[in-house]
Enzyme design. Structure first.
Site, mmCIF file in Angstrom:
data_model
loop_
_atom_site.group_PDB
_atom_site.id
_atom_site.type_symbol
_atom_site.label_atom_id
_atom_site.label_comp_id
_atom_site.label_asym_id
_atom_site.label_seq_id
_atom_site.Cartn_x
_atom_site.Cartn_y
_atom_site.Cartn_z
ATOM 1 N N ASP A 197 0.874 -1.171 0.000
ATOM 2 C CA ASP A 197 0.000 0.000 0.000
ATOM 3 C C ASP A 197 0.910 1.220 0.000
ATOM 4 O O ASP A 197 2.141 1.087 -0.088
ATOM 5 C CB ASP A 197 -0.935 -0.015 1.212
ATOM 6 N N HIS A 261 -2.580 3.245 -4.650
ATOM 7 C CA HIS A 261 -1.925 2.730 -3.437
ATOM 8 C C HIS A 261 -0.584 2.064 -3.760
ATOM 9 O O HIS A 261 -0.224 1.047 -3.164
ATOM 10 C CB HIS A 261 -2.837 1.742 -2.707
ATOM 11 N N GLU A 335 -9.805 2.825 -4.824
ATOM 12 C CA GLU A 335 -9.481 4.225 -4.535
ATOM 13 C C GLU A 335 -8.439 4.807 -5.494
ATOM 14 O O GLU A 335 -7.506 5.492 -5.087
ATOM 15 C CB GLU A 335 -9.015 4.349 -3.081
ATOM 16 N N TYR A 428 -15.356 -3.671 9.306
ATOM 17 C CA TYR A 428 -14.055 -3.024 9.446
ATOM 18 C C TYR A 428 -13.776 -2.884 10.939
ATOM 19 O O TYR A 428 -14.436 -2.118 11.633
ATOM 20 C CB TYR A 428 -14.048 -1.659 8.756
ATOM 21 N N PHE A 429 -12.775 -3.618 11.402
ATOM 22 C CA PHE A 429 -12.521 -3.681 12.842
ATOM 23 C C PHE A 429 -11.565 -2.604 13.333
ATOM 24 O O PHE A 429 -11.223 -2.570 14.517
ATOM 25 C CB PHE A 429 -12.017 -5.073 13.220
ATOM 26 N N THR A 481 -4.445 -0.859 9.607
ATOM 27 C CA THR A 481 -3.603 -0.418 10.716
ATOM 28 C C THR A 481 -3.016 0.966 10.460
ATOM 29 O O THR A 481 -1.866 1.243 10.776
ATOM 30 C CB THR A 481 -2.485 -1.445 10.965
#
Length: 669
Positions: A197, A261, A335, A428-429, A481
């Site tokens: 990414d 990305h 994206e 989405y955690f 993250t």
């Protein structure tokens, strides 16, 4: 009289069912469970028998039993005091991963049609045993027994996944292995590894060594990031993790995110970019994106018109395909800043020559080229559902990972695409699960709260036709993250929500009930404690509140005893979250004291105000290290603060310690 007898019978049956729920606390919930009288007790004479099965299918479980109990569990053909593992191709089991367990006082019989079924049966046996089975290290003495029970079980979905982003924050092999262990325990079988990414390229590609040079893998020194957050996996480490996952019946889906990305690849191979923009000439954490670019998205992408790009991707995916034996390779596709393509004259000329009407069709051109590359490697291509913007031109062989809203799975399957349900709206955690002001480092770019109950009650196949439902590969939760960087923070976000995901993925909707799930979950917390995994607790990291009785208009000191919250050497974060009132809280300095002596100071100036966004570092967090923890010491936080223009102010004070050593200690209340 008959009515009375019937009422008593119904009441007795209800008591039996309630007792069964209390005793059988397996997550995910099996399809059918019948609790019987008695127990099977393990002892030094208990043996193991195989009928058309191979020891390798249950080796992890048997090794775990032998290590913890110190019983030998020899292989034999006894009829009593034995665990029998059988492969029966003709057994009436509805799925290759299904199984049955019949446990009595005398023996345990486990039957499946495949080795995978036997493996999942052992994970249920593992949960029927005392939580001490999870204790690391030396043997444990306890009553090693399971209740007499009959279980018939099989999964709802083939794809039961968890995605780990290691680009925004790198995690070492030991962390990945631990997550694979826990995934197996809760019958998750797909590990989606987000390996590239904008924040870093994390896998060795021998053809392109610059991809793992420091410029593409190490955060710039000006960002003051801990060294552990940077790095990459060698191909030898990748092979090691793949083998580890295979032993736990987990398939790994690698992701190389293109054409957007792709900042690290463009930095080290600038000829791949659609333009010449390469500022800054290094990688950096996600929250710094707005500082450099004004938005989170990079000002450059791979060039969809360049044959050099497709040659690069062909060679990268050749090595990826060789490393990962699973069915799928994920190519991202999300994206993409198409406006960057619109600005380039060479792109416009390419589109004219090839009769491509707009940039969305150009995106489909890119996806078709990449999908073809992946297919020729013997793999199935998979992309995020952003690529559906020009669905009519997409090959149906490309599967869709549906993340943009709960309706995204409908959008994909209604157009004939196979899809994995992973909506940000539920799964989405990295998104807040209870309170935006509880001190957990959540991505607040999303408006919703993904509570445990909201996660649990999500049904991927709701509102789908029978034909559309056939195209649902399964379900997956994602952990990004960008903000959730510390391992403890990640664990707290994932657990217990990951257990709710496992029940979505495995259990029948008719068997799901949040109340009984919560009751079973209460029995899983001690198991997570044994595994040294932190989980979310009500209140998050809140230790106190301030209000008008605690603060003044001039600088004064607030003190909080945090002795119970300091339990190991580690990184500390204290936070000040403004909630309400006419006046914000101004913070001049925060100190951490041990037995009244200052051991750490953070003296940056900050304002606790309404800002909760994702686009910058939150200054109302204060950071320290505990380098020489003393179990008998008293620990205190002291903050120099004042109300700005008055004292009409209320807020939360938070405190969290993340141990330096992974999975060594967990926080206890």
């Amino acid at each position: 009289m008959k009515k009375t007898i019937l009422s008593l019978a119904i009441g007795f049956l209800s008591l039996q069912l309630t007792w069964a729920q209390e005793q059988i606390t397996i997550i995910p919930k099996p399809q059918e469970v019948a609790l019987k009288k008695g127990k099977f007790r393990f002892n030094a004479q208990t043996s193991i028998s195989f009928r058309h099965a191979v020891p390798a299918d249950v080796a992890l479980f048997v090794t775990q039993l032998r290590t913890i109990t110190q019983y030998p569990f020899p292989t034999g053909n006894k009829k009593e005091n034995v665990i029998i593992f059988s492969i029966d191709k003709k057994a009436a089991i509805q799925h290759p991963e299904g199984y049955t367990i019949v446990a009595t006082d005398e023996k345990i019989e486990v039957t499946a049609t495949t080795g995978k079924g036997l493996f999942y049966a052992t994970q249920s046996l593992r949960q029927l045993l005392p939580t001490a089975i999870e204790a690391p290290g030396n043997s444990v003495q306890t009553d090693w027994s399971i209740p007499a029970v009959e279980i018939s079980d099989f999964p709802r979905y083939d794809w039961r996944g968890y995605m780990q982003d290691v680009s925004r924050t790198f995690y070492d092999v030991d962390v990945i292995k631990k997550y694979l262990d826990v995934m197996a325990l809760y019958k998750l079988n797909t590990f989606h590894w987000h390996l590239s990414d904008d924040q870093g390229w994390r896998i060795e590609i021998k053809k392109y060594p610059e991809l793992t040079s420091p410029r593409a893998t190490v955060f710039h020194h000006t960002e003051n990031q801990p060294a552990a957050r940077s790095g990459f996996y060698t191909q030898q480490q990748i092979k090691e993790v793949v083998a580890y996952a295979k032993a736990r019946n987990i398939s790994i889906v690698p992701e190389i995110d293109v054409p957007g990305h792709s900042w690290p690849a463009i930095l080290v191979y600038p000829e791949l970019g659609v333009n010449s923009y390469t500022y800054p000439n290094h990688i950096f954490p996600f929250v710094s994106s707005w500082h450099y670019w004004g938005v989170q998205f990079t000002p450059n992408t791979l060039d969809p018109t360049s044959e050099k790009v497709y040659q690069f991707l062909d060679q990268v995916f050749t090595e990826i395909a060789d490393l990962f034996p699973g069915e799928y390779i994920h190519f991202g596709g999300d994206e993409v800043r198409h406006e960057l393509w619109d600005k380039e004259e060479h792109v416009k000329q390419f589109m004219n020559r090839n009769q491509i009407a707009n940039v969305h069709e150009l995106q489909s051109y890119f996806v078709k080229r990449v999908s073809d590359i992946i297919t020729k490697k013997g793999k199935k291509p998979l992309g995020w559902n952003d690529i559906l913007s020009d669905a009519k031109n997409l090959p149906k062989s490309t599967a869709i990972m549906s993340w943009i809203g709960a309706s995204a799975i409908k959008e994909a399957t209604s157009q004939g695409f196979k899809a994995v349900a992973t909506p940000s709206s539920h799964l989405y955690f990295d998104i807040t699960q209870a309170d935006r002001n509880d001190g957990t480092m959540s991505d607040l770019g999303y408006p919703q709260i993904n509570s445990l109950q909201k996660v649990y009650e999500y049904d991927p196949s709701a509102d789908l036709t029978p034909e559309e439902e056939k195209l649902v590969l399964g379900v997956q939760a994602n952990q990004w993250t960008a903000l959730t960087q510390e391992l403890k923070e990640m664990n707290v976000h994932n657990f217990p929500r990951l257990l709710a995901l496992s029940e979505i993925a495995w259990s029948s909707p008719k068997n799901k009930d949040f109340k009984t799930f919560s009751q079973r979950l209460d029995h899983q917390y001690p198991r997570l404690d044994s595994l040294r995994i932190d989980y979310y607790r009500p209140g998050g990291y809140i230790i106190a509140q301030w209000d008008s009785t605690a603060i003044k208009s001039q600088y004064d000191t607030l003190s909080y005893d945090v002795t119970k919250k300091v339990y190991a050497n580690g990184a500390v974060q204290a936070g000040f979250f403004y909630l309400s009132g006419k006046n914000y809280l101004e913070i001049e300095q925060v100190q951490l004291l041990e037995n009244g002596k200052v051991i750490a100071t953070d003296d940056h100036h900050a304002l606790a105000d309404k800002f909760r966004g994702t686009s910058k570092i939150k200054p109302f967090f204060y950071n320290f290290n505990v380098d020489a923890y003393q179990p008998s010491a008293t620990y205190t936080i002291k903050a120099i603060v004042r109300g700005v223009g008055g004292i009409d102010s209320k807020g939360h004070v938070t405190f969290n310690l993340t141990p330096f050593k992974n999975f060594e200690k967990t926080e206890t209340l």
